[in-house]
Enzyme design. Structure first.
Site, PDB file in Angstrom:
ATOM      1  N   ASP A  19       0.807  -1.209   0.000  1.00  0.00           N
ATOM      2  CA  ASP A  19       0.000   0.000   0.000  1.00  0.00           C
ATOM      3  C   ASP A  19       0.855   1.280   0.000  1.00  0.00           C
ATOM      4  OD1 ASP A  19      -2.634   1.146   0.496  1.00  0.00           O
ATOM      5  OD2 ASP A  19      -1.775   1.711   2.447  1.00  0.00           O
ATOM      6  N   LEU A  20       1.874   1.292   0.853  1.00  0.00           N
ATOM      7  CA  LEU A  20       2.704   2.493   0.979  1.00  0.00           C
ATOM      8  C   LEU A  20       3.430   2.805  -0.328  1.00  0.00           C
ATOM      9  CD1 LEU A  20       3.890   4.618   3.019  1.00  0.00           C
ATOM     10  CD2 LEU A  20       5.849   3.086   3.181  1.00  0.00           C
ATOM     11  N   HIS A 169       7.003   9.993   8.763  1.00  0.00           N
ATOM     12  CA  HIS A 169       6.757  10.896   7.638  1.00  0.00           C
ATOM     13  C   HIS A 169       6.141  12.227   8.066  1.00  0.00           C
ATOM     14  CE1 HIS A 169       2.616   9.323   7.693  1.00  0.00           C
ATOM     15  NE2 HIS A 169       2.279  10.383   7.003  1.00  0.00           N
ATOM     16  N   HIS A 231       4.201   9.615  15.471  1.00  0.00           N
ATOM     17  CA  HIS A 231       3.893  10.932  14.903  1.00  0.00           C
ATOM     18  C   HIS A 231       3.563  11.995  15.956  1.00  0.00           C
ATOM     19  CE1 HIS A 231       3.864   8.781  11.230  1.00  0.00           C
ATOM     20  NE2 HIS A 231       2.618   8.356  11.252  1.00  0.00           N
TER      21      HIS A 231
HETATM   22  C1  BG6 Z   1       0.504   6.458   8.950  1.00  0.00           C
HETATM   23  C2  BG6 Z   1      -0.377   5.608   9.815  1.00  0.00           C
HETATM   24  O1  BG6 Z   1       1.817   6.432   9.431  1.00  0.00           O
HETATM   25  O2  BG6 Z   1       0.024   7.791   8.936  1.00  0.00           O
HETATM   26  C3  BG6 Z   1      -1.822   5.687   9.335  1.00  0.00           C
HETATM   27  O3  BG6 Z   1       0.065   4.255   9.792  1.00  0.00           O
HETATM   28  C4  BG6 Z   1      -2.261   7.138   9.206  1.00  0.00           C
HETATM   29  O4  BG6 Z   1      -2.652   4.957  10.222  1.00  0.00           O
HETATM   30  C5  BG6 Z   1      -1.278   7.934   8.391  1.00  0.00           C
HETATM   31  O5  BG6 Z   1      -3.548   7.162   8.607  1.00  0.00           O
HETATM   32  C6  BG6 Z   1      -1.609   9.420   8.325  1.00  0.00           C
HETATM   33  O6  BG6 Z   1      -0.697  10.060   7.473  1.00  0.00           O
HETATM   34  P1  BG6 Z   1      -1.028  11.379   6.659  1.00  0.00           P
HETATM   35  O7  BG6 Z   1       0.190  11.671   5.833  1.00  0.00           O
HETATM   36  O8  BG6 Z   1      -2.246  11.093   5.842  1.00  0.00           O
HETATM   37  O9  BG6 Z   1      -1.264  12.462   7.658  1.00  0.00           O
END
Ligand code: BG6
Length: 468
Positions: A19-20, A169, A231
């Site tokens: 997916d990623l 990220h 995060h």
């Molecule tokens: C991912 C998580 O790291 O970040 C997800 O595994 C989450 O569960 C996602 O939905 C959110 O990322 P972004 O870039 O959409 O804010």
């Protein structure tokens, strides 16, 4: 250093059919290439246990819209590999390196479950793929302190610290770097960035999406590990850190680690777990699953700067809105000199961490007119508008580029990761009860109530709701 200045690179993407890779990595790499930010000479080798078919079929699977795709895609191939056998992959890497010339570097991207990471690291060592390589690792880094330490030991056995890029990220989001710019490139904010002037901080990442086919990931990881231990605490680190000696990897890692060391052991009474109604009916989810799809908590940073200021963190799936918002709430002026200013809405500095980043301050001002009437107004900065002609770079794009150029500033260090597990382990070992919440809501009532009478900034109609 970007684009043509970078040495030739071979990108090896494990989990390339996942997916990623499909949602972020291939679109990101294609964007970087179109912007002229990738090295002049590069190849991408996708890898995984199961072959998607021929190279052509693999390229089709990761196809992106846009001019130049065929040209870009001619550099993509796929080779199967596993922790047990990476010989074919190693051969393929060496063959493309020959084509690219002797000084080619390797960027190895490991997006595999924590249980598979150590085996893959050993395979890389066995095949000599750790040489001349930067290794990008996707979270979660282990599942608790003990497994994170085990992974760190295996990594440091095979790679030098400067070869490791633990990706979170959120740190690649434009707005996160703007926290640093706002605080340290201006004289205006830093003097009030402390407990004397700040009453509370909210780091709020609600998501409308459910688990979107990621049942096994959610069941084995849960939202606390997926989002909070990574995060949201990282964002807290950026908001709370002391001015670093330099905005570089060493400076930022050191200061964030100090913030994480100062976070008080989490109070179980101030941690709320939730699970959305219907989660247990999702395919792949246990009928009696206790996994949390929502977490809200209060954290305290016990240091000179932040003593007494609550940091509220909230995130969850199937909520009413998708937002990534940091709010810094300021204390009231010591004296009310304007009689009509009754509603008590505080000054808030808000950072919206969307790709289209925005920063604004809610404040009070005089309403134009014959009377001295105080009303709410907003001072705002839309960054894309403020810098016409500039191109926002998406988080993964920015971080892929940084990993290629060897800049670890926006990645997380071993010390940070281990300290965050130390903080999170007690909660995971003895989790609070899981409250169910309706889909499309703001989570369990216990979480709505967590910040006290002031409530959460989001949804913005907070005050209207309070007035009933
Ligand atoms: C991912 C998580 O790291 O970040 C997800 O595994 C989450 O569960 C996602 O939905 C959110 O990322 P972004 O870039 O959409 O804010």
């Amino acid at each position: 250093m970007t684009g043509p200045d970078l040495p030739p690179q071979v990108l090896v993407l494990f989990g390339a059919t996942g997916d990623l890779a499909r949602r972020k990595l291939f679109p990101g790499l294609f964007f970087l290439w179109r912007e002229g930010l990738l090295p002049a000479a590069f190849r991408i080798i996708g890898s995984g246990r199961h072959s998607p078919g021929t190279d052509e079929e693999f390229r089709d699977e990761v196809r992106q819209e846009g001019e130049g795709w065929e040209d870009f895609a001619s550099r993509i191939s796929f080779v199967t590999s596993s922790a047990d056998d990476g010989s074919e992959l190693a051969e393929a890497v060496r063959a493309v390196e020959q084509e690219l010339g002797g000084d080619a570097r390797r960027l190895v991207y490991l997006s595999v479950p924590p249980s598979a990471a150590i085996g893959m690291v050993r395979m890389l060592e066995k095949e000599g793929l750790n040489e001349r390589a930067h290794l990008v690792l996707e979270k979660p880094f282990g599942t608790d302190l003990a497994s994170a330490k085990e992974l760190d030991a295996a990594l440091l056995d095979v790679f030098a610290p400067e070869q490791l890029f633990r990706i979170d990220h959120f740190l690649g989001k434009e707005a996160v770097q703007n926290i640093l710019a706002l605080r340290f490139a201006n004289g205006l904010f830093e003097p009030v960035w402390n407990a004397q002037h700040v009453a509370y901080v909210q780091i709020d990442v609600p998501e409308e999406i459910g688990i979107e086919g990621r049942a096994s990931f959610m069941e084995s990881t849960g939202t606390f590990r997926d989002m909070i231990s990574t995060h949201l605490f990282q964002l807290l680190g950026f908001v709370a850190l002391e001015p670093p000696t330099a905005i570089d990897a060493e400076g930022l890692h050191e200061e964030k680690a100090k913030v994480f060391r100062a976070i008080r052991r989490l109070d179980p009474a101030k941690v709320v777990f939730g699970q959305y109604e219907g989660y247990r009916d999702e395919e792949g989810v246990a009928d009696d699953s206790q996994v949390e799809t929502f977490v809200a908590l209060e954290a305290r940073v016990d240091n000179w700067r932040w003593k007494g200021v609550p940091f509220y963190l909230r995130t969850g799936k199937a909520l009413a809105q998708t937002r990534r918002t940091i709010t810094v709430g300021f204390r009231e002026p010591p004296l009310e000199v304007f009689p009509c200013d009754a509603d008590g809405e505080p000054n808030e500095l808000v950072l919206e961490l969307t790709d289209d980043a925005e920063i604004f301050v809610d404040l009070r001002a005089k309403r134009p007119g014959p009377a001295l009437e105080i009303a709410h107004a907003r001072m705002s900065l839309a960054l894309v508008e403020a810098f016409p002609g500039s191109t926002a770079v998406e988080a993964y794009e920015r971080l892929l580029l940084d990993a290629m150029r060897g800049d670890q500033a926006l990645f997380t260090s071993t010390a940070e990761v281990e300290r965050l597990w130390e903080l999170c382990d007690p909660v995971l070992a003895d989790p609070p009860p899981v409250h169910t919440y309706p889909q499309g809501s703001w989570g369990p009532q216990e979480a709505v109530d967590l910040p006290g009478p002031r409530g959460w900034r989001i949804p913005e109609e907070r005050d209207a709701r309070e007035r009933g």
